[in-house]
Design an enzyme around this catalytic site. Structure first.
Site, PDB file in Angstrom:
ATOM      1  N   THR A  64       3.346 -27.001   4.471  1.00 60.02           N
ATOM      2  CA  THR A  64       4.178 -26.790   5.871  1.00 60.02           C
ATOM      3  C   THR A  64       2.989 -26.069   6.761  1.00 60.02           C
ATOM      4  OG1 THR A  64       4.737 -24.666   5.664  1.00 60.02           O
ATOM      5  CG2 THR A  64       6.325 -26.070   4.762  1.00 60.02           C
ATOM      6  N   ASP A  65       3.193 -26.396   8.158  1.00 57.84           N
ATOM      7  CA  ASP A  65       2.453 -25.609   8.995  1.00 57.84           C
ATOM      8  C   ASP A  65       2.960 -24.329   8.918  1.00 57.84           C
ATOM      9  OD1 ASP A  65       0.660 -25.168  11.128  1.00 57.84           O
ATOM     10  OD2 ASP A  65       1.150 -26.852  12.349  1.00 57.84           O
ATOM     11  N   TYR A  66       2.510 -23.373   9.622  1.00 52.31           N
ATOM     12  CA  TYR A  66       2.628 -21.973   9.809  1.00 52.31           C
ATOM     13  C   TYR A  66       4.145 -21.556   9.943  1.00 52.31           C
ATOM     14  CZ  TYR A  66       1.344 -17.018  10.213  1.00 52.31           C
ATOM     15  OH  TYR A  66       1.578 -15.696  10.008  1.00 52.31           O
ATOM     16  N   ALA A  67       4.671 -21.181   8.731  1.00 48.09           N
ATOM     17  CA  ALA A  67       6.082 -20.695   8.651  1.00 48.09           C
ATOM     18  C   ALA A  67       7.079 -21.671   9.286  1.00 48.09           C
ATOM     19  CB  ALA A  67       6.134 -19.438   9.241  1.00 48.09           C
TER      20      ALA A  67
END
Length: 749
Positions: free
Chosen positions: A274-277
């Site tokens: 994933t991208d950040y969170a």
């Protein structure tokens, strides 16, 4: 015949070896996973960024404790790796990823700038150097390349990509992947590439970061998906999801995108992170609570959760409730372990920590020389009336502007390991080039901006900056004082490095007012003025273009910015860069791109009912492919070996390019095609080839392009990629708007 047999045997041998390696890897991972508990498997899915205040693991002893328990699959640091392989139950090494975007310690120009070289070998070389430096510093995984197509320069992350064209962007994507990963991922000078952001992130509405994306499947396939596919075909080992929605569903939980398209149609077998969170952000997208988002992401095909820590904290419960399966968890865990295996981490967990080698390669002469060459070739000469450039290294030169002596800004966005102390500023570069031959005077001249909102956005109230009219007047007067003493003025204006990149969208992409005031005062002296731009995106420069004779786009050019600018400014290097993103006249034209479709009522300035603006021309200020030289090139003698093309055939297009100027120079000859009649509306032109050639003064070179039926193919309304018979324009020029030669060919059944 003998050569053919040898090639065949080589291919068979390679396939057998690969199969044997895969079989060995599968056995190893099967045995390892049979020993793993559920929580240890979920731990592999957990990428801890080292940022505090997260629900499961925080910095310091908390993070270390979770590594000991096998609950972290990815984080950086030698100490953390020691804990993982010496103190955890199964000794599984960590994979360390970072944003190595345009260099590690040796910082190159921002990716948008490097794309303006139109040189895949140098782009690949920049990635190789980045991999070499990161690969001895504990990093084995880079969240790069960013291959998002962007047609809206308000979006700050346009700085990280290759511009607006899907065909060209696909070439750049391949070059980065090849540079990072090389031919042997287990070698110590290669690192795992991560293609991002899948998908469509560059089309965020209003150019605002993290915003919604909404487009047809046809636009996806034709205009936005090709660079991702090209990077995957080049062997990219991992992929990062996007923050935006695709077809109304967040990309991180989009099964059609991550499973049907990516895995099944494209055959991708690597790791998806994933991208950040971004699993957490699915809740704010309106997709339900975090546990539901985590289950949805896992089922869609996301393997690793970057910083959200939702997988490790909720998937166990979801398994108990039957919302996910053990098979889905195992599948994600296996892909992460496979990446670690292919990187050679199970054989040597510390292979990417090599302090001795780091001292030899980081910022070594070879890398610095490459940074200078790449920065020089990234510079685009936008305007050069009266042949003001190149300058002579004599007389008195006034250098003004808030970016003239800035080192940190030259590093650009996403240069977290770059140090200002290693940067050559533009002022320093000019002084280095002139030595004692010229007197160089300097004044800052203005602040970056006096706009209170721009100065203080994202700042805490305690850190607010209050603009000072007195300070601005003082800075301006200092610049006027040195300008009075000078023979020529070089104004270095543009954007702070913080004004482009992630979370750095701008609605007004003009040069700030205080900098414009400085430029106007310099022009008022009546002395020649050269404008050097240092920025991370296309800007609106209508006034500057009307009043300044020479404009150089130098971007944020990395550690060797100053020397590279001086190389071009004084003619030691004849500029050859060409734009890969359109510069609009006004933000009102955005989105703007060269390969648009025509309208039913094309522009007619004399007709009221035609597609046009009432206040400005339709065409951009500087079009895609634009870039001048200190010499001039003439195109002639267009010859085709035939005008009718069948499937699996090739048309050879030949032309002559002559350097009719007084300097040796490089020209980027561009080939565009247009489908004149099709089952769907097609663009007015599409880039399908280019040749970058060095031509000595007074000499000519014959240029050859091959056109195949593949170049004429497109996605139709049923999302089938193929060709349709008919006529096509063949256009060859120095930019998308400067077509020099044109003819027509026919594609037959």
């Amino acid at each position: 015949m003998k050569n053919a047999i040898c090639i065949f045997i080589t291919i068979i041998t390679f396939c057998v070896n690969v199969s044997a390696q895969d079989a060995k890897m599968n056995i190893f991972i099967d045995q390892l996973m049979n020993k793993m508990t559920l929580m240890e498997k979920l731990g592999q899915l957990n990428l801890a960024s080292g940022v505090g205040n997260l629900p499961v693991a925080t910095e310091g002893s908390g993070l270390e404790d979770f590594i000991r328990k096998g609950l972290i699959g990815s984080t950086g640091g030698k100490r953390n790796q020691e804990i993982a392989v010496n103190e955890s139950r199964l000794k599984i090494p960590l994979i360390a990823g970072e944003d190595v975007i345009h260099g590690y310690n040796t910082i190159f120009p921002i990716p948008l700038a490097m794309s303006c070289m139109w040189d895949m070998e140098l782009i690949e070389k920049s990635a190789q150097i980045a991999a070499t430096e990161a690969g001895v510093s504990g990093i084995c995984w880079t969240y790069s390349p960013m291959v998002d197509i962007c047609r809206d320069p308000r979006w700050g992350r346009i700085a990280e990509g290759a511009g607006e064209d899907p065909w060209y962007g696909s070439l750049v994507a391949k070059a980065y992947v090849k540079g990072y990963q090389g031919n042997d991922l287990s070698a110590s000078n290669t690192i795992l590439a991560c293609v991002k952001h899948f998908a469509l992130y560059g089309a965020s509405e209003a150019g605002r970061d993290y915003n919604t994306v909404d487009m047809s499947r046809l636009s996806m396939y034709q205009d936005y998906l090709p660079p991702y596919k090209a990077a995957i075909d080049a062997g990219a080992g991992s992929l990062m999801t996007a923050f935006n929605v695709v077809d109304g569903i967040p990309a991180t939980g989009n099964k059609w995108l991550l499973d049907d398209l990516l895995r099944k149609d494209w055959g991708f077998k690597g790791l998806v992170v994933t991208d950040y969170a971004s699993i957490n952000s699915m809740k704010t997208h309106g997709m339900g609570e975090s546990q539901a988002g985590a289950a949805r992401a896992l089922k869609a095909g996301v393997d690793m959760d970057l910083a959200g820590q939702i997988y490790v904290s909720t998937l166990g419960k979801s398994l108990e409730e039957g919302k996910v399966t053990q098979q889905e968890i195992d599948r994600a865990c296996r892909r992460i372990l496979e990446a670690k295996y292919k990187l050679g981490l199970f054989d040597d967990p510390f292979k990417y920590f090599n302090e001795k080698k780091a001292k030899e390669v980081i910022l070594c002469k070879e890398h610095i020389d490459a940074a200078r060459e790449i920065a020089s070739r990234s510079i685009v000469l936008l305007k050069n009336n009266k042949e003001l450039l190149p300058l002579k290294k004599t007389g008195k030169i006034a250098v003004v502007g808030p970016l003239a002596n800035s080192k940190s800004d030259m590093l650009g966005t996403w240069s977290w390991k770059g140090k200002a102390e290693n940067v050559i500023s533009i002022l320093e570069g000019i002084k280095n080039a002139t030595g004692t031959k010229a007197k160089v005077l300097y004044a800052k001249g203005s602040s970056y901006t006096t706009d209170p909102y721009l100065l203080n956005v994202s700042k805490k109230k305690a850190d607010y900056i209050t603009p000072s009219i007195e300070k601005e007047n003082q800075l301006l007067q200092e610049a006027k004082n040195i300008a009075d003493k000078a023979d020529i003025i070089v104004a270095v204006l543009g954007e702070s490095r913080d004004w482009s990149g992630e979370a750095a969208s701008r609605s007004d992409i003009s040069i700030p007012e205080c900098q414009q005031t400085l430029l106007k005062e310099m022009l008022a002296t009546g002395k020649p003025v050269v404008l050097i731009l240092s920025n991370g995106r296309p800007l609106t420069l209508t006034w500057e273009d009307e009043h300044v004779d020479a404009v150089l786009e130098a971007w944020h050019g990395g550690v060797q910015t100053g020397n590279a600018v001086a190389d071009v400014l004084f003619g030691d290097y004849n500029p050859s860069g060409k734009l890969t993103a359109t510069f609009p006249r006004s933000v009102g034209q955005i989105p703007i791109y060269y390969n648009h479709k025509n309208t039913g009522n094309p522009i007619n300035v004399e007709a009221k009912y035609s597609s046009k603006y009432l206040d400005i021309p339709n065409d951009p200020l500087y079009p895609f492919g634009h870039g001048l030289s200190y010499t001039r090139f003439e195109y002639s003698n267009l010859v085709l070996d035939k005008t009718k093309l069948k499937t699996n055939e090739t048309i050879k297009v030949k032309l002559t390019v002559t350097n009719i100027g007084k300097r040796d120079g490089e020209e980027i000859v561009q080939l565009y095609l247009r489908d004149l009649a099709a089952s769907i509306s097609r663009p007015v032109k599409e880039l399908k080839g280019y040749k970058k050639v060095m031509i000595p003064s007074g000499k000519s070179k014959e240029i050859t392009f091959d056109i195949t039926s593949e170049d004429l193919a497109f996605w139709n309304k049923d999302l089938v990629f193929g060709t349709e018979p008919g006529a096509f324009d063949v256009m060859i020029g120095s930019s998308s708007a400067d077509i020099r030669l044109k003819t027509t060919i026919d594609l037959e059944n």
